[in-house]
Motif scaffolding. Structure first.
Motif, PDB file in Angstrom:
ATOM      1  N   SER A 120      38.830  21.890  41.280  1.00 29.74           N
ATOM      2  CA  SER A 120      38.085  23.125  40.617  1.00 29.74           C
ATOM      3  C   SER A 120      38.476  24.477  41.595  1.00 29.74           C
ATOM      4  O   SER A 120      38.512  25.499  40.957  1.00 29.74           O
ATOM      5  N   ILE A 176      38.736  33.613  40.261  1.00 30.95           N
ATOM      6  CA  ILE A 176      37.260  33.829  40.260  1.00 30.95           C
ATOM      7  C   ILE A 176      36.594  33.640  41.661  1.00 30.95           C
ATOM      8  O   ILE A 176      35.842  34.426  41.603  1.00 30.95           O
ATOM      9  N   TYR A 217      29.129  27.924  38.042  1.00 32.37           N
ATOM     10  CA  TYR A 217      30.367  28.456  37.166  1.00 32.37           C
ATOM     11  C   TYR A 217      31.274  27.341  36.829  1.00 32.37           C
ATOM     12  O   TYR A 217      31.641  27.233  35.960  1.00 32.37           O
ATOM     13  N   PHE A 218      31.669  26.432  37.815  1.00 32.17           N
ATOM     14  CA  PHE A 218      32.562  25.281  37.394  1.00 32.17           C
ATOM     15  C   PHE A 218      31.863  23.864  37.158  1.00 32.17           C
ATOM     16  O   PHE A 218      32.894  22.817  37.148  1.00 32.17           O
ATOM     17  N   GLN A 251      34.364  33.936  33.484  1.00 29.29           N
ATOM     18  CA  GLN A 251      35.457  32.875  33.331  1.00 29.29           C
ATOM     19  C   GLN A 251      36.677  33.627  32.796  1.00 29.29           C
ATOM     20  O   GLN A 251      37.723  32.993  32.967  1.00 29.29           O
ATOM     21  N   ASP A 263      41.984  25.367  40.571  1.00 34.52           N
ATOM     22  CA  ASP A 263      42.033  25.857  39.273  1.00 34.52           C
ATOM     23  C   ASP A 263      41.581  27.330  38.906  1.00 34.52           C
ATOM     24  O   ASP A 263      41.670  28.054  38.064  1.00 34.52           O
ATOM     25  N   ASN A 264      40.697  27.925  40.060  1.00 35.82           N
ATOM     26  CA  ASN A 264      39.999  29.073  39.788  1.00 35.82           C
ATOM     27  C   ASN A 264      39.985  29.706  41.125  1.00 35.82           C
ATOM     28  O   ASN A 264      38.813  30.339  41.365  1.00 35.82           O
ATOM     29  N   TYR A 291      38.653  36.146  33.045  1.00 33.48           N
ATOM     30  CA  TYR A 291      38.783  37.050  33.911  1.00 33.48           C
ATOM     31  C   TYR A 291      40.172  37.877  33.489  1.00 33.48           C
ATOM     32  O   TYR A 291      40.447  38.971  33.554  1.00 33.48           O
TER      33      TYR A 291
END
Length: 442
Positions: free
Chosen positions: A104, A111, A96-97, A139, A107-108, A141
């Protein structure tokens, strides 16, 4: 299986957590850094474990990119099953990242929480296939949240179907399946050409471009390799088997294991795209083989002056076979300079930043032998003999249309009961050097 999943930085500070059962206090993870320190101290005595038990709580963890992924559980769970899930979680997040690290994760958050909820339900692993997860957890979302309920993306049927690794409605104008049998050879050879240790690491890889829900059946030539231990004890061996048994056989989840266990037949509904159907290993204890490419390298050191290298390589494969992209990586002293090369065939390049000389042969027919002479200046006062004795020669190569173990695909049958299309299976064999195909210089 797991009550809580935690992401922690290298110091043990929590970054993100998910509680599935609510049976463990949320502050329990605060004890993990101290427990980890105790475990590392115990590791000095050779007693390192990927888990620790404290006050009725099991801490199961793995380390990745200066992160700790830790699962907590009260019950006596299957430790390896939890470790496999944590490894699969890292694999999904990496796809995904691109890179799973502290930044990371920060930042997510959203998700990751979505993925944790879909991949595990009440502590029990559910869907871990990235292709399926990417169909409804994207991504983008926030767009999903702002959409009207009638347009919300729903989980695909594959999540609840028995075939969770393949979605419905796949269609190709031309239906093809590409099968590669790839064997990597790891070998340690001494200076006189004797094999000290060797192993074969094999993979059967498939690239599927097939419509609908095809059912595939794979037949391999060597039934003896797949025969059970009871059959071997009863004396049932084929000419190809010769007592050789594959070790560490691993199948993709699409393979029907009961069918394989009972009938030694590999049947499966493949995922769409590329995947590894099967992997195996043959060790030197079971499989005696000679070096496919034999390298003999002699060093003549003139102290405080220069070093001379005489290297020869012979392809000990059948004349009809050809090794491609052969590289012989020869170590040299760090302060060597002013190189001069005289190769009989191929090209030679000096790589000063890696303290080595690379002899490249693009194509190398079986049964052939070539030589190379090199001379480099050696201005240093230090004795280069110690350096040369510690660094082995590394060999890289690839041999198409050839397998060392002799395994062959007899057939790959494709059947799609609804569409009844004509399919085109393609089979290719490749033998290549592994990560550790080396020759000692002393």
């Amino acid at each position: 299986m797991a009550s809580q999943i935690h992401f922690l930085d290298i110091k043990g500070k929590p970054l993100l957590s998910r509680d599935y059962k609510g049976d463990i206090p949320t502050n329990t993870i605060e004890k993990f850094p101290l427990l980890l320190l105790e475990l590392e101290n115990a590791a000095d005595d050779g007693d390192f474990k990927p888990f620790v038990h404290s006050q009725g709580i099991n801490y199961i963890f793995i380390n990745h990119n200066n992160l700790y992924l830790c699962a907590l559980t009260r019950k006596n769970e299957n430790i390896m099953a939890i470790i496999v899930f944590l490894s699969k979680l890292i694999e999904v997040l990496t796809q995904y990242f691109k890179s799973l690290e502290e930044e990371s994760i920060r930042d997510n958050f959203v998700i990751i929480y979505e993925l944790l909820d879909e991949m595990m339900d009440y502590g029990v692993p559910q869907t871990t296939d990235t292709k399926i997860l990417k169909e409804y957890i994207t991504q983008d979302y926030y767009k999903l949240v702002r959409s009207t309920p009638s347009h919300l993306v729903q989980p695909p049927n594959a999540v609840t179907n028995a075939v969770s690794w393949r979605k419905d409605g796949i269609f190709y104008k031309k239906n093809e399946a590409f099968l590669d049998v790839v064997e990597s050879i790891n070998m340690l050879i001494n200076a006189s050409g004797q094999v000290l240790n060797s192993e074969i690491l094999g993979e059967v890889k498939i690239k599927s471009h097939l419509s609908g829900m095809p059912d595939l059946r794979l037949g391999l030539n060597d039934k003896g390799i797949f025969s059970s231990s009871s059959d071997l004890e009863a004396g049932e061996q084929t000419a190809n088997a010769k007592g050789i048994e594959m070790e560490d056989i691993k199948f993709h989840q699409c393979v029907r294991l009961s069918k394989f266990e009972n009938e030694r037949i590999i049947t499966f509904i493949p995922p769409d795209g590329e995947f590894t159907l099967m992997s195996y290993r043959l060790s030197s204890a079971q499989y005696l083989m000679k070096p496919l490419l034999l390298v003999n390298c002699k060093f003549k050191v003139h102290k405080h002056s220069r070093i001379e290298i005489l290297c020869s390589i012979r392809a000990q494969i059948k004349k009809k076979s050809t090794a491609n992209n052969v590289e012989v990586i020869i170590p040299i002293p760090e302060d060597a300079d002013t190189p001069k090369f005289v190769p009989e065939y191929g090209t030679v390049k000096w790589i000063p930043e890696k303290s080595c000389v690379i002899w490249k042969l693009k194509t190398f027919p079986g049964g052939k032998q070539f030589h190379m002479r090199a001379e480099l200046g050696l201005p240093a006062v230090t004795d280069p003999e110690d350096i040369l004795s510690k660094k082995p020669i590394k060999v890289n190569f690839s041999i198409p249309y050839f397998t060392t173990s002799g395994i062959q695909v007899r057939y790959l049958r494709i059947n799609e009961p609804k569409l009844q299309y004509q399919s085109y299976p393609w089979v290719r064999y490749i033998t290549q050097s592994g990560d550790d195909y080396t020759v000692r210089t002393k």
